[in-house]
Design a protein around this motif. Structure first.
Motif, mmCIF file in Angstrom:
data_model
loop_
_atom_site.group_PDB
_atom_site.id
_atom_site.type_symbol
_atom_site.label_atom_id
_atom_site.label_comp_id
_atom_site.label_asym_id
_atom_site.label_seq_id
_atom_site.Cartn_x
_atom_site.Cartn_y
_atom_site.Cartn_z
ATOM 1 N N SER A 264 7.236 4.356 3.568
ATOM 2 C CA SER A 264 7.278 4.568 1.529
ATOM 3 C C SER A 264 8.527 4.354 1.213
ATOM 4 O O SER A 264 9.370 4.786 1.248
ATOM 5 C CB SER A 264 6.650 5.118 0.900
ATOM 6 O OG SER A 264 5.825 5.664 1.471
ATOM 7 N N PRO B 33 3.745 7.689 -2.017
ATOM 8 C CA PRO B 33 3.411 6.320 -1.663
ATOM 9 C C PRO B 33 2.529 4.957 -2.389
ATOM 10 O O PRO B 33 1.792 5.769 -3.211
ATOM 11 C CB PRO B 33 2.924 7.403 -0.724
ATOM 12 C CG PRO B 33 2.338 8.290 -1.080
ATOM 13 C CD PRO B 33 3.394 8.771 -1.843
ATOM 14 N N GLN B 34 2.594 4.747 -1.895
ATOM 15 C CA GLN B 34 1.205 3.274 -2.551
ATOM 16 C C GLN B 34 0.743 2.543 -0.573
ATOM 17 O O GLN B 34 0.862 2.759 0.507
ATOM 18 C CB GLN B 34 2.195 1.520 -2.513
ATOM 19 C CG GLN B 34 3.156 1.977 -3.633
ATOM 20 C CD GLN B 34 3.045 2.447 -4.708
ATOM 21 O OE1 GLN B 34 1.790 1.851 -4.948
ATOM 22 N NE2 GLN B 34 3.708 3.804 -5.547
ATOM 23 N N ASP C 290 1.406 1.952 2.672
ATOM 24 C CA ASP C 290 2.530 2.765 3.856
ATOM 25 C C ASP C 290 1.647 3.028 5.307
ATOM 26 O O ASP C 290 0.672 4.131 4.444
ATOM 27 C CB ASP C 290 2.798 4.063 2.922
ATOM 28 C CG ASP C 290 3.424 3.211 1.618
ATOM 29 O OD1 ASP C 290 4.095 1.244 2.115
ATOM 30 O OD2 ASP C 290 4.189 3.610 0.457
#
Length: 348
Positions: A199, A205-206, A209
């Motif tokens: 990330s 986080p996305q 990730d």
């Protein structure tokens, strides 16, 4: 009438009766000991055979080759495990890499599903969601979890084979060393909360990730039950339980490792000697009553003959080598008894 034998009084019958009881008691004590050893041996064959309990002082020795042993001691890591992809190493016997991906999860509690993002250690197929739009997961992980085992681990100078190392238990986190990361991975990962994440903002986080963490089986005192092969401890390939070894953390007795196995009789040789003494005393009383004298060799010979014959029958078909030993003792007792009886008849 002059030809009739005078019946024996109760007092005269007391001596042979007591002798017979002691002779049978000695044979019974011997049989109980052998029965207990036989039951223990039969059960231990399921796990690979009788176990020599070496405890904390056991070291490899030529005399124990092929035997099952119980060894207790601290793990000694000689060749440490290495995660080559991340160039991470630990001085523990087993290193485990965990890989997680930040993904959508669908939660259903009876009504309309809800969706949330969380770290998961396996791919979640978002195409099966009721509302996949806006909740798409990437799919396959770019990295996989893995386990790395030390190349050489010892316990009391015994080398553990891979199967035994693999069976070690326990866990402690291992912090990654950024200085050891390969350059291509160092550009993609950053350190956060005891692990590595892809990330750009580790705290936010996305989806997609990755997070990589490590744990290790710690160096500890263990109890190993396995077969000796040279300086190695290996699984017993003839164990009917299909395992042939045991690995436990700490100093664990056999009765806990194998709770289904009866304990062997305590002090078996003392009980065997006691059985011979009881049978010998009984035989001497019978001989005193019959011959009106005592032969110092005949009573022990009869005791060995009786106990050897009984124990040989018990072991026959279960352990023929042990049965042969008892049969041999019975033959020796029989030969000695025959010789002494002939000697008594010659002087009477």
């Amino acid at each position: 009438m002059s030809g009739e034998r005078k019946p024996l009084s109760i007092r005269e019958l007391l001596l042979p009766a007591l002798g017979a009881v002691l002779l049978l008691l000695g044979a019974g004590v011997g049989a109980v000991v052998e029965r207990g050893l036989l039951d223990y041996s039969a059960q231990m064959k399921r796990h690979g055979g009788d176990v020599l309990d070496l405890g904390t002082r056991g070291l490899p020795d030529a005399g124990m080759q092929g035997f099952m042993v119980r060894v207790v001691g601290p793990l000694q890591v000689v060749e440490a495990p290495l995660d080559q992809q991340f160039n991470q190493q630990t001085d523990q016997p087993v290193l485990i890499r965990h890989v997680q991906m930040f993904q959508w999860r669908e939660l259903r509690y009876g009504g309309e599903p809800t969706y949330e993002m969380d770290w998961q250690d396996h791919p979640i197929d978002s195409s099966h969601f009721l509302h996949p739009e806006g909740h798409t997961n990437p799919g396959k992980f770019a990295l996989e979890g893995a386990q790395f085992e030390a190349g050489l681990v010892r316990v009391n100078n015994f080398v553990l084979t891979p199967a035994l190392v693999h069976a070690l238990t326990g866990s402690q986190p291992v912090a990654p060393d950024l200085r050891r990361l390969p350059s291509n991975l160092a550009a993609s990962f950053s350190l956060y909360d005891g692990g590595l994440v892809t990330s750009p903002e580790p705290s936010h986080p996305q989806v997609g990730d990755l997070r990589v963490t490590w744990e290790a089986v710690p160096v500890q005192t263990v109890t190993i039950v396995a077969k000796v092969d040279g300086n190695k401890l290996v699984p017993a390939d003839d164990a009917t339980d299909g395992i042939g070894y045991a690995v436990q953390s700490g100093d664990v007795p056999l009765s806990v490792i194998y709770p289904d196995t009866p304990l062997p009789p305590e002090y078996p040789w003392f009980r065997r000697v006691l059985a011979v003494l009881l049978a010998g005393l009984g035989a001497s009383l019978l001989l005193r009553w019959h011959y009106r004298r005592v032969d110092p060799m005949l009573a022990p010979a009869i005791a060995v003959l009786v106990i050897g014959a009984v124990d040989a029958v018990l072991w026959l078909g279960n352990d023929n080598a042990t049965a042969a030993v008892w049969f041999g003792l019975a033959v020796v007792g029989a030969a000695l008894a025959f010789w002494r009886v002939r000697a008594l008849k010659a002087v009477s």
